[in-house]
Scaffold this motif. Structure first.
Motif, short mmCIF file in Angstrom:
data_model
loop_
_atom_site.label_atom_id
_atom_site.label_comp_id
_atom_site.label_asym_id
_atom_site.label_seq_id
_atom_site.Cartn_x
_atom_site.Cartn_y
_atom_site.Cartn_z
N VAL A 1 -16.91 -4.22 11.72
CA VAL A 1 -15.54 -4.43 11.27
C VAL A 1 -15.32 -5.92 11.03
CG1 VAL A 1 -14.63 -2.40 12.44
CG2 VAL A 1 -14.65 -4.60 13.61
N GLY A 2 -14.19 -6.24 10.45
CA GLY A 2 -13.88 -7.63 10.19
C GLY A 2 -12.91 -7.73 9.03
N ALA A 3 -12.27 -8.90 8.88
CA ALA A 3 -11.31 -9.07 7.80
C ALA A 3 -12.05 -9.07 6.47
CB ALA A 3 -10.56 -10.39 7.98
N SER A 4 -11.30 -8.90 5.36
CA SER A 4 -11.92 -8.95 4.04
C SER A 4 -12.53 -10.33 3.83
CB SER A 4 -10.87 -8.69 2.97
OG SER A 4 -10.36 -7.40 3.11
N GLY A 5 -13.65 -10.39 3.14
CA GLY A 5 -14.28 -11.66 2.82
C GLY A 5 -14.99 -12.29 4.00
N CYS A 6 -15.27 -11.49 5.04
CA CYS A 6 -15.96 -12.06 6.20
C CYS A 6 -17.42 -11.63 6.26
CB CYS A 6 -15.24 -11.71 7.49
SG CYS A 6 -14.06 -13.00 7.93
N GLY A 7 -17.95 -11.21 5.14
CA GLY A 7 -19.39 -11.03 5.09
C GLY A 7 -19.90 -9.69 5.59
N LYS A 8 -19.01 -8.73 5.88
CA LYS A 8 -19.49 -7.43 6.34
C LYS A 8 -20.37 -6.79 5.28
CE LYS A 8 -15.56 -5.30 6.52
NZ LYS A 8 -14.57 -6.25 5.99
N SER A 9 -19.82 -6.74 4.06
CA SER A 9 -20.57 -6.07 3.00
C SER A 9 -21.82 -6.86 2.63
CB SER A 9 -19.68 -5.88 1.78
OG SER A 9 -18.63 -5.00 2.09
N THR A 10 -21.73 -8.19 2.70
CA THR A 10 -22.92 -9.01 2.44
C THR A 10 -24.01 -8.66 3.45
OG1 THR A 10 -21.50 -10.77 1.66
CG2 THR A 10 -23.76 -11.36 2.21
N PHE A 11 -23.59 -8.52 4.72
CA PHE A 11 -24.56 -8.19 5.76
C PHE A 11 -25.21 -6.83 5.47
CE2 PHE A 11 -25.52 -6.62 10.14
CZ PHE A 11 -26.57 -7.48 10.37
N LEU A 12 -24.38 -5.89 5.00
CA LEU A 12 -24.93 -4.57 4.70
C LEU A 12 -25.91 -4.65 3.52
CD1 LEU A 12 -24.16 -1.85 6.11
CD2 LEU A 12 -23.25 -1.19 3.90
N ARG A 13 -25.56 -5.47 2.54
CA ARG A 13 -26.49 -5.63 1.39
C ARG A 13 -27.80 -6.26 1.85
NH1 ARG A 13 -21.84 -6.79 -1.60
NH2 ARG A 13 -22.11 -9.02 -1.41
N LEU A 14 -27.72 -7.16 2.83
CA LEU A 14 -28.94 -7.76 3.37
C LEU A 14 -29.77 -6.71 4.10
CD1 LEU A 14 -27.55 -11.13 4.75
CD2 LEU A 14 -29.01 -10.81 2.76
N LEU A 15 -29.10 -5.86 4.89
CA LEU A 15 -29.81 -4.79 5.58
C LEU A 15 -30.47 -3.85 4.57
CD1 LEU A 15 -27.30 -3.77 8.38
CD2 LEU A 15 -29.54 -4.78 8.70
N LEU A 16 -29.78 -3.66 3.45
CA LEU A 16 -30.26 -2.76 2.41
C LEU A 16 -31.39 -3.39 1.61
CD1 LEU A 16 -29.69 -0.12 0.91
CD2 LEU A 16 -27.88 -1.27 -0.33
N ALA A 17 -31.55 -4.71 1.75
CA ALA A 17 -32.53 -5.49 0.97
C ALA A 17 -32.13 -5.56 -0.50
CB ALA A 17 -33.95 -4.95 1.11
N GLN A 18 -30.84 -5.28 -0.79
CA GLN A 18 -30.34 -5.49 -2.15
C GLN A 18 -30.29 -6.99 -2.43
OE1 GLN A 18 -26.52 -3.69 -2.72
NE2 GLN A 18 -26.35 -4.33 -4.85
N GLU A 19 -30.06 -7.78 -1.37
CA GLU A 19 -30.15 -9.24 -1.45
C GLU A 19 -31.11 -9.69 -0.36
OE1 GLU A 19 -26.31 -10.87 -0.83
OE2 GLU A 19 -25.42 -9.75 -2.48
N ARG A 20 -31.71 -10.86 -0.59
CA ARG A 20 -32.54 -11.42 0.47
C ARG A 20 -31.81 -12.60 1.10
NH1 ARG A 20 -37.40 -11.57 -3.30
NH2 ARG A 20 -35.70 -10.82 -4.59
N PRO A 21 -31.93 -12.76 2.43
CA PRO A 21 -31.19 -13.84 3.09
C PRO A 21 -31.72 -15.22 2.68
CG PRO A 21 -32.64 -12.72 4.64
CD PRO A 21 -32.68 -11.93 3.38
N THR A 22 -30.82 -16.20 2.66
CA THR A 22 -31.23 -17.57 2.36
C THR A 22 -32.19 -18.08 3.43
OG1 THR A 22 -28.93 -17.78 1.69
CG2 THR A 22 -30.28 -19.75 1.55
N ARG A 23 -31.85 -17.73 4.67
CA ARG A 23 -32.73 -18.08 5.79
C ARG A 23 -32.80 -16.91 6.75
NH1 ARG A 23 -30.50 -23.47 8.40
NH2 ARG A 23 -31.66 -22.71 10.20
N GLY A 24 -33.83 -16.88 7.57
CA GLY A 24 -33.95 -15.83 8.58
C GLY A 24 -34.59 -14.59 8.00
N GLU A 25 -34.73 -13.56 8.84
CA GLU A 25 -35.36 -12.35 8.35
C GLU A 25 -34.84 -11.11 9.07
OE1 GLU A 25 -39.48 -13.17 9.06
OE2 GLU A 25 -39.41 -12.11 10.98
#
Lengths: 270, 255
Positions: free
Chosen positions: B35-59
């Motif tokens: 959960v979290g407010a809009s624009g706080c990266g929840k969906s970005t995090f999900l896209r990273l989990l999905l590998a739709q995007e790759r993280p700038t750093r970390g794995e």
């Protein structure tokens, strides 16, 4: 009540739809009557009855020299060129539309090129086509292809790009390869759009066909119109123009039917 | 060893950090609500989990596999909208869950008949057998989401990712979807990540609830800091919140 809320019932709708046809016919009949009263030999606006008689003669009586009914031969020749041209355009447009829409590499490679190509006025290329491909069937088909292909590629690649990103991601999570995404997700979803685009391209296609036939041909609807122009045979010209209109309308109607019949899920978009 | 491990993940768009310093360990079979407010990266995090995007750093690793570079069979997903294929019937959508991985994206002959039978079983289980021949556009929102979940599960992913799956549904349908999802989970024991705006839903369904927020806030330049996991709640025990604080890093602890 506001005008925007006034909706016609079924009978009124049919009446309103038919009214402009009736009015156009009436206007022509009156104008023709006026001219024929002033000069019975007037050729510019033949009476509707004369046009009808000509139409019957053209469609039933054979040519005096060869015995062929030229009207049907013209129709067949033109439809062949049109079908071939549009068919090739649709096929090639579909393939390139999918490639450009799905593959970023192809998009970088070709999208701008196609955009520039689509700005070339096709009729300006007609002399080149006649020089390169000769005066036969090939140059006419090629003109239709050149005239309609860039639009089809741009339109279809845009449709592919408009597919929701979610669907493409979803397909990937189901293990689909690029190929499977192309044939199982993108292709079926742009097919109704392809039919739509072909319907829109038919206008230009007829234009290019008639232009090519007018310049160099020995058979075809456009050729016949420009041939009899020399004799001011308005009755023949009008018959052919009405026939071309009917053909174009029937093709359009058929495509729409195909689209509704085979892509029922596309719903209101058609 | 954790099943899903997120190590020091940063994601930056241009110069704007979206999420930063995210660390997370999830054991197999856990249900994680985010959960979290809009624009706080929840969906970005999900896209990273999905590998739709790759993280700038970390794995991010799932089951110790090397970090994925594109979405694949191990991650299933259900979005809020556009999760099912509109040009396939309900039954074909389920078959696609298994068939898309094949060379032509479909089954032939006996394999096809077997797949259709399996699809009908799945449809019966998710209560859509009466609309098997319909196109998704004719289904209600709840039925479409049920179909989307059924389709994702037909591919047998290791992890199921849900991006506000019930966001567009009315409260009644939402309740029945909760029951549906809970049943499926007991059946499959799948690891699930669910992004939601609904706190009640997050605590009701989740074993853990992660809160994404910006730990530091610069009033002159709100975009200078990214969001991270600021709270990590244990949400078991009947969904009553706030029993155990599991988060160790970015929060003030009561002394």
């Amino acid at each position: 009540m506001r005008l925007i809320n006034l909706k016609p019932g079924r009978p009124l709708a049919v009446f309103l739809a038919l009214l402009p046809f009736a009015l156009a016919f009436l206007a022509y009949a009156v104008a023709s009557q006026i001219r024929l009263e002033a000069n019975a030999a007037d050729k510019l606006l033949p009476a509707p009855g004369t046009v009808w008689d000509t139409a019957v003669r053209l469609t039933t009586e054979g040519d005096r020299r060869t015995g062929r009914i030229l009207f049907w031969h013209d129709t067949w020749a033109s439809l062949q060129r049109l079908g071939l041209g549009i068919g090739i355009s649709a096929g090639v447009g579909l393939i390139f539309g999918l490639l450009i829409g799905l593959l970023p590499l192809m998009r970088s490679f070709l999208a701008q090129f196609v955009a520039v190509l689509s700005m070339i006025p096709p009729l300006a290329l007609l002399p080149i086509l006649f020089i390169v491909f000769g005066l036969g069937e090939l140059s006419k088909v090629v003109l239709i292809v050149i005239g309609t292909l860039p639009f089809l590629i741009r339109d279809l690649s845009q449709r592919v790009l408009d597919l929701p990103e979610e669907l493409l991601v979803k397909a990937q999570t189901l293990g689909a390869s690029s190929w499977v995404i192309a044939i199982r997700v993108a292709l079926p979803q742009v097919m109704p759009r392809l039919i739509q685009s072909v319907r829109l391209s038919l206008g230009p296609a007829w234009l290019f066909l008639i232009a090519a036939e007018a310049i160099a041909s020995d058979l075809g609807l456009g050729y016949r119109i420009f041939l009899v122009r020399r004799y001011l045979a308005m009755d023949v010209i009008l018959t052919y123009v009405i026939w071309i209109t009917i053909l174009a309308f029937l093709i359009d109607w058929t495509l729409r039917w195909v689209s509704r019949r085979y892509f029922p899920w596309a719903g209101a978009g058609l | 060893m954790s099943f899903v491990s997120v190590r020091n993940v940063f994601q930056t768009y241009g110069r704007r950090p979206i999420i930063e310093r995210v660390d997370l360990d999830v054991t197999e079979g856990e249900f994680i609500s985010i959960v979290g407010a809009s624009g706080c990266g929840k969906s970005t995090f999900l896209r990273l989990l999905l590998a739709q995007e790759r993280p700038t750093r970390g794995e991010i690793r799932i089951a110790d596999a090397p970090p994925a570079s594109e979405p694949g069979l191990d991650r299933g997903v259900v979005f809020q909208r556009y999760s099912v294929f509109p040009h396939l019937t309900v039954r074909e959508n389920i078959v696609a869950g298994e068939g898309f991985r094949r060379g032509w994206g479909r089954f032939f002959g006996a394999a096809r008949r077997a797949a259709l039978t399996r699809a009908d079983d799945t449809l019966a289980r998710i209560g859509l057998d009466h609309v098997a021949g319909h196109y998704p556009a004719t289904l209600s929102g709840g039925m479409q989401q049920r179909l989307a979940i059924g389709q994702a599960l037909a591919a047998r992913p290791r992890v199921l990712l849900l991006d506000e799956p019930f966001g567009a549904l009315d409260p009644g349908t939402r309740q029945s979807m909760h029951a549906f999802l809970t049943d499926l989970r007991t059946e499959t024991g799948m690891t699930v990540f669910m992004v939601t705006h609904d706190l009640e839903e997050a605590f009701k369904l989740g074993d853990r609830v992660l809160v994404f927020d910006k730990p530091r806030w610069d009033p002159h330049d709100p975009d200078v800091n990214g969001a991270t996991i600021t709270y990590d709640f244990d949400a078991r025990n009947g969904g009553i919140p706030f029993q155990t604080l599991e988060e160790k890093t970015h929060v003030l602890h009561p002394v």
